[in-house]
Design a protein around this motif. Structure first.
Motif, mmCIF file in Angstrom:
data_model
loop_
_atom_site.group_PDB
_atom_site.id
_atom_site.type_symbol
_atom_site.label_atom_id
_atom_site.label_comp_id
_atom_site.label_asym_id
_atom_site.label_seq_id
_atom_site.Cartn_x
_atom_site.Cartn_y
_atom_site.Cartn_z
ATOM 1 N N ASN A 88 0.833 -1.200 0.000
ATOM 2 C CA ASN A 88 0.000 0.000 0.000
ATOM 3 C C ASN A 88 0.865 1.245 0.000
ATOM 4 O O ASN A 88 1.994 1.233 0.488
ATOM 5 N N LEU A 89 0.285 2.289 -0.506
ATOM 6 C CA LEU A 89 0.878 3.615 -0.449
ATOM 7 C C LEU A 89 -0.228 4.530 0.034
ATOM 8 O O LEU A 89 -1.377 4.382 -0.376
ATOM 9 N N VAL A 90 0.095 5.454 0.912
ATOM 10 C CA VAL A 90 -0.895 6.418 1.374
ATOM 11 C C VAL A 90 -0.540 7.770 0.775
ATOM 12 O O VAL A 90 0.593 8.235 0.881
ATOM 13 N N ALA A 91 -1.528 8.367 0.125
ATOM 14 C CA ALA A 91 -1.359 9.708 -0.453
ATOM 15 C C ALA A 91 -2.375 10.616 0.210
ATOM 16 O O ALA A 91 -3.471 10.186 0.572
ATOM 17 N N GLY A 92 -2.006 11.861 0.360
ATOM 18 C CA GLY A 92 -2.941 12.773 1.002
ATOM 19 C C GLY A 92 -2.662 14.207 0.664
ATOM 20 O O GLY A 92 -1.653 14.543 0.052
ATOM 21 N N VAL A 93 -3.598 15.033 1.079
ATOM 22 C CA VAL A 93 -3.437 16.477 0.944
ATOM 23 C C VAL A 93 -3.927 17.098 2.247
ATOM 24 O O VAL A 93 -4.915 16.657 2.839
ATOM 25 N N HIS A 94 -3.187 18.101 2.713
ATOM 26 C CA HIS A 94 -3.511 18.780 3.971
ATOM 27 C C HIS A 94 -3.415 20.274 3.731
ATOM 28 O O HIS A 94 -2.470 20.751 3.106
ATOM 29 N N TYR A 95 -4.405 20.988 4.224
ATOM 30 C CA TYR A 95 -4.367 22.445 4.144
ATOM 31 C C TYR A 95 -4.222 22.983 5.552
ATOM 32 O O TYR A 95 -5.084 22.761 6.402
ATOM 33 N N GLY A 96 -3.133 23.685 5.798
ATOM 34 C CA GLY A 96 -2.893 24.293 7.106
ATOM 35 C C GLY A 96 -3.091 25.789 7.023
ATOM 36 O O GLY A 96 -2.581 26.443 6.124
ATOM 37 N N PHE A 97 -3.833 26.331 7.961
ATOM 38 C CA PHE A 97 -4.099 27.758 7.984
ATOM 39 C C PHE A 97 -2.915 28.481 8.611
ATOM 40 O O PHE A 97 -2.550 28.175 9.752
ATOM 41 N N PRO A 98 -2.308 29.421 7.911
ATOM 42 C CA PRO A 98 -1.116 30.101 8.426
ATOM 43 C C PRO A 98 -1.346 30.799 9.764
ATOM 44 O O PRO A 98 -0.493 30.773 10.623
ATOM 45 N N VAL A 99 -2.517 31.378 9.960
ATOM 46 C CA VAL A 99 -2.781 32.145 11.174
ATOM 47 C C VAL A 99 -2.846 31.243 12.401
ATOM 48 O O VAL A 99 -2.401 31.605 13.471
#
Length: 114
Positions: free
Chosen positions: A92-103
């Motif tokens: 398996n391979l895990v792929a992802g996307v994460h959005y972090g809020f700068p503030v």
């Protein structure tokens, strides 16, 4: 949507990418048919209380993939994780996307890592 969606679709199809991650999609939940790209499966997470911080992950349809449930799926953590299986089901391979809020960086990072 208009030109930006057409530009995204052209880039994805011409590049023939297997996985494409996007942050800050600015999509409207009622327009799923607009954001579909032929030959790709779409995973997305729309923020319920805020606009413009949605995320998406396109994975080619021929790739075996399934969204993973998130242990700490807080409203403040915007991420999608997908398990990708190889053709012989040996790994398996895990792929992802994460959005972090700068503030709110430190608080978000703490919630994300718990």
């Amino acid at each position: 949507m208009g030109n930006k969606q057409e530009e995204l679709e052209a880039i994805v199809l011409l590049g023939s990418y297997n996985v494409v991650a996007i942050t800050e999609t600015w999509w409207v939940a009622s327009h799923d048919w607009i954001v579909a790209i032929d030959g790709y499966r779409l995973f997305r997470r729309d923020r319920r209380r805020r606009k413009h911080s949605d995320i998406a992950l396109y994975i080619k349809k021929w790739i075996k993939s399934e969204e993973l449930s998130q242990k700490n799926s807080h409203d403040q953590v915007e991420s999608i994780w997908v398990r990708i299986r190889d053709r012989e089901n040996k790994g398996n391979l895990v792929a992802g996307v994460h959005y972090g809020f700068p503030v709110k960086g430190a608080a978000i990072n703490k919630a994300f890592l718990l």
